[in-house]
Design a protein around this motif. Structure first.
Motif, PDB file in Angstrom:
ATOM      1  N   ARG A  59       0.832  -1.207   0.000  1.00 42.85           N
ATOM      2  CA  ARG A  59       0.000   0.000   0.000  1.00 42.85           C
ATOM      3  C   ARG A  59       0.867   1.257   0.000  1.00 42.85           C
ATOM      4  O   ARG A  59       0.582   2.241  -0.669  1.00 42.85           O
ATOM      5  N   ARG A  60       1.960   1.192   0.772  1.00 42.47           N
ATOM      6  CA  ARG A  60       2.893   2.320   0.812  1.00 42.47           C
ATOM      7  C   ARG A  60       3.509   2.560  -0.570  1.00 42.47           C
ATOM      8  O   ARG A  60       3.770   3.703  -0.956  1.00 42.47           O
ATOM      9  N   ALA A  65      -3.974   5.302  -5.375  1.00 43.57           N
ATOM     10  CA  ALA A  65      -4.349   5.109  -6.786  1.00 43.57           C
ATOM     11  C   ALA A  65      -4.078   3.690  -7.254  1.00 43.57           C
ATOM     12  O   ALA A  65      -4.583   3.274  -8.293  1.00 43.57           O
ATOM     13  N   GLY A  66      -3.273   2.940  -6.497  1.00 45.59           N
ATOM     14  CA  GLY A  66      -2.970   1.559  -6.860  1.00 45.59           C
ATOM     15  C   GLY A  66      -4.013   0.602  -6.330  1.00 45.59           C
ATOM     16  O   GLY A  66      -5.013   1.006  -5.727  1.00 45.59           O
ATOM     17  N   HIS A  67      -3.782  -0.676  -6.555  1.00 48.41           N
ATOM     18  CA  HIS A  67      -4.755  -1.678  -6.123  1.00 48.41           C
ATOM     19  C   HIS A  67      -4.016  -2.973  -5.777  1.00 48.41           C
ATOM     20  O   HIS A  67      -3.052  -3.346  -6.446  1.00 48.41           O
ATOM     21  N   ILE A  68      -4.478  -3.646  -4.727  1.00 45.78           N
ATOM     22  CA  ILE A  68      -3.937  -4.934  -4.300  1.00 45.78           C
ATOM     23  C   ILE A  68      -5.017  -5.983  -4.476  1.00 45.78           C
ATOM     24  O   ILE A  68      -6.165  -5.788  -4.033  1.00 45.78           O
ATOM     25  N   ALA A  83     -10.108  -7.884   7.879  1.00 49.13           N
ATOM     26  CA  ALA A  83     -10.173  -7.067   9.099  1.00 49.13           C
ATOM     27  C   ALA A  83      -9.036  -6.052   9.116  1.00 49.13           C
ATOM     28  O   ALA A  83      -9.217  -4.896   9.543  1.00 49.13           O
ATOM     29  N   ARG A  84      -7.865  -6.464   8.650  1.00 45.57           N
ATOM     30  CA  ARG A  84      -6.721  -5.545   8.583  1.00 45.57           C
ATOM     31  C   ARG A  84      -7.036  -4.372   7.647  1.00 45.57           C
ATOM     32  O   ARG A  84      -6.783  -3.217   7.984  1.00 45.57           O
ATOM     33  N   TRP A  90      -8.427   0.796   4.111  1.00 42.54           N
ATOM     34  CA  TRP A  90      -7.972   0.597   2.737  1.00 42.54           C
ATOM     35  C   TRP A  90      -9.124   0.091   1.879  1.00 42.54           C
ATOM     36  O   TRP A  90      -9.582  -1.030   2.034  1.00 42.54           O
ATOM     37  N   SER A  91      -9.555   0.904   0.943  1.00 41.06           N
ATOM     38  CA  SER A  91     -10.648   0.510   0.056  1.00 41.06           C
ATOM     39  C   SER A  91     -10.136  -0.073  -1.257  1.00 41.06           C
ATOM     40  O   SER A  91     -10.931  -0.596  -2.050  1.00 41.06           O
TER      41      SER A  91
END
Length: 228
Positions: A59-60, A65-68, A83-84, A90-91
């Motif tokens: 995420r960092r 603008a990125g996505h996981i 839950a994290r 984090w959406s």
């Protein structure tokens, strides 16, 4: 693969505490993700994401603008990962419950497209997962790589017996892998060298060589900053 999977899934609630993450295995995540040179806005497929321990580092790197896209077979592990993400607000994380060796490539490509507007991911990362998948590891990796754009990033972080003066800790390393159902001799990072573009692979070893990170570029003519 059934027995290691049950062992891995059953400990989901306590995994972050009991896995040696803080003292040993986080160093591999830091090394591997550092080698990836991710850019803001990148889409990353986290294969075998477990409880989401890669997410803060990813995420960092990719920003809002990125996505996981986190893929894991264990509903229990994904519950902790969800839950994290909720706790951190984090959406930009998509969760996929699936056996990586049987991953529906076309279906996941459609989900990536729906979430990001792109047909492919910019990178795939798997940390300490392929050595647990054992016989299914090569197929899981093949399917994941098929989801990465040409010129995208291929990254594996996993374990082997410690080397050099760290060999004294080899019995503890073997015990930790046995408890987690991992094959300490699998060395799945070799898949990166096999599938990446010639000359693109970089490796780093940490914790006395117990952890190896390998990162390369998917073959293709697309520039590293391009988007599919």
């Amino acid at each position: 693969m059934a027995r290691p999977f049950r062992r891995y899934s059953a400990g989901a609630r306590w995994y972050d505490v009991l896995s040696g993450e803080r003292w040993v295995y986080r160093a591999g995540r830091v090394a591997g993700i550092g080698l990836m040179d991710l850019q803001a806005g990148d889409v990353v497929l986290d294969l075998g994401c477990g409880t989401g321990l890669n997410f803060p580092l990813l995420r960092r790197a990719v920003g809002e603008a990125g996505h996981i896209v986190g893929v894991d077979r264990s509903a229990d592990m994904l519950a902790v990962a969800r839950a994290r993400a909720r706790r951190e607000g984090w959406s930009n994380v998509t969760f996929v419950e699936a056996d990586a060796a049987e991953l529906d490539v076309d279906g996941l490509r459609a989900r990536i497209g729906a979430a990001t507007g792109r047909a492919t991911a910019d990178a795939v990362l798997t940390t300490y997962a392929l050595s647990v998948m054992r016989d299914g590891a090569a197929e899981a990796w093949r399917r994941a790589v098929a989801l990465v754009r040409p010129g995208g990033i291929l990254a594996v972080v996993d374990m082997q017996p410690p080397t050099g003066r760290w060999r004294i800790l080899a019995p503890l390393a073997r015990l930790a892998c046995a408890l987690g159902g991992a094959d300490i001799h699998a060395r799945p990072w070799r898949l990166v060298a096999r599938d990446a573009a010639p000359g693109s692979v970089r490796e780093a070893a940490v914790r006395g060589g117990h952890i190896v990170a390998a990162v390369g570029r998917s073959p293709g003519e697309v520039a590293p900053t391009a988007r599919s």
